[in-house]
Design a protein around this motif. Structure first.
Motif, mmCIF file in Angstrom:
data_model
loop_
_atom_site.group_PDB
_atom_site.id
_atom_site.type_symbol
_atom_site.label_atom_id
_atom_site.label_comp_id
_atom_site.label_asym_id
_atom_site.label_seq_id
_atom_site.Cartn_x
_atom_site.Cartn_y
_atom_site.Cartn_z
ATOM 1 N N SER A 50 29.055 -31.545 -17.010
ATOM 2 C CA SER A 50 28.853 -31.268 -15.321
ATOM 3 C C SER A 50 30.047 -30.937 -14.990
ATOM 4 N N GLY A 51 30.044 -30.807 -13.564
ATOM 5 C CA GLY A 51 31.026 -30.036 -12.602
ATOM 6 C C GLY A 51 31.195 -28.592 -12.883
ATOM 7 N N PRO A 52 32.394 -28.099 -13.038
ATOM 8 C CA PRO A 52 32.437 -26.722 -13.399
ATOM 9 C C PRO A 52 32.082 -26.248 -14.634
ATOM 10 N N LEU A 53 31.702 -27.305 -15.633
ATOM 11 C CA LEU A 53 31.185 -26.951 -16.961
ATOM 12 C C LEU A 53 29.673 -27.166 -17.111
ATOM 13 N N LYS A 54 29.108 -27.211 -15.979
ATOM 14 C CA LYS A 54 27.712 -27.605 -15.883
ATOM 15 C C LYS A 54 26.555 -26.591 -16.795
ATOM 16 N N SER A 55 27.121 -25.604 -17.059
ATOM 17 C CA SER A 55 26.384 -24.436 -17.706
ATOM 18 C C SER A 55 26.562 -24.876 -19.449
ATOM 19 N N THR A 84 39.616 -32.332 -28.791
ATOM 20 C CA THR A 84 39.707 -33.552 -28.324
ATOM 21 C C THR A 84 39.008 -33.393 -26.840
ATOM 22 N N HIS A 85 38.521 -34.792 -26.210
ATOM 23 C CA HIS A 85 37.761 -34.697 -24.865
ATOM 24 C C HIS A 85 38.853 -33.997 -23.866
ATOM 25 N N GLU A 86 40.329 -34.353 -24.104
ATOM 26 C CA GLU A 86 41.005 -34.097 -23.210
ATOM 27 C C GLU A 86 41.237 -32.158 -23.076
ATOM 28 N N GLU A 87 41.136 -31.849 -24.376
ATOM 29 C CA GLU A 87 41.743 -30.594 -24.579
ATOM 30 C C GLU A 87 40.306 -29.427 -24.110
ATOM 31 N N VAL A 88 38.951 -30.024 -24.096
ATOM 32 C CA VAL A 88 37.857 -29.153 -24.060
ATOM 33 C C VAL A 88 37.280 -29.354 -22.703
ATOM 34 N N TYR A 89 37.680 -30.474 -21.839
ATOM 35 C CA TYR A 89 36.970 -30.689 -20.684
ATOM 36 C C TYR A 89 37.941 -30.619 -19.572
#
Length: 89
Positions: A50-55, A84-89
């Motif tokens: 979601s958000g800026p990564l929604k695509s 990790t979650h923090e690295e990729v989001y």
């Protein structure tokens, strides 16, 4: 069946990740094989971001590590990032 697109940027990221986490190389391969056969298998926890990564979409390699990708079509996926979650989001 899903066709995987491996761009040069992702391959470099994956090679670095495998050097840091050699114990997870087989897990990555198993999850990717499972994804190609059935992308929404519950154990992969495939979900849209979601958000800026929604695509983009992600699946779980382990509890800590995610694989981020983008559907180019119904059966073609471009791999984007792993970490990790923090690295990729």
């Amino acid at each position: 069946m899903i066709e995987i697109i491996w761009d040069d940027s992702f391959v470099k990221t994956l090679n670095k990740w495998k050097k840091r986490h050699p114990q997870l190389a087989n897990t990555f391969a198993e999850k990717l094989t499972r994804f190609v056969q059935q992308p929404f298998e519950p154990s992969l926890r495939t979900h849209q971001l979601s958000g800026p990564l929604k695509s983009y979409w992600a699946l779980s390699i382990t509890y800590e590590y995610r694989l981020v990708f983008k559907f180019l079509s119904a059966n073609q996926v471009l791999l984007i990032d792993i970490g990790t979650h923090e690295e990729v989001y």
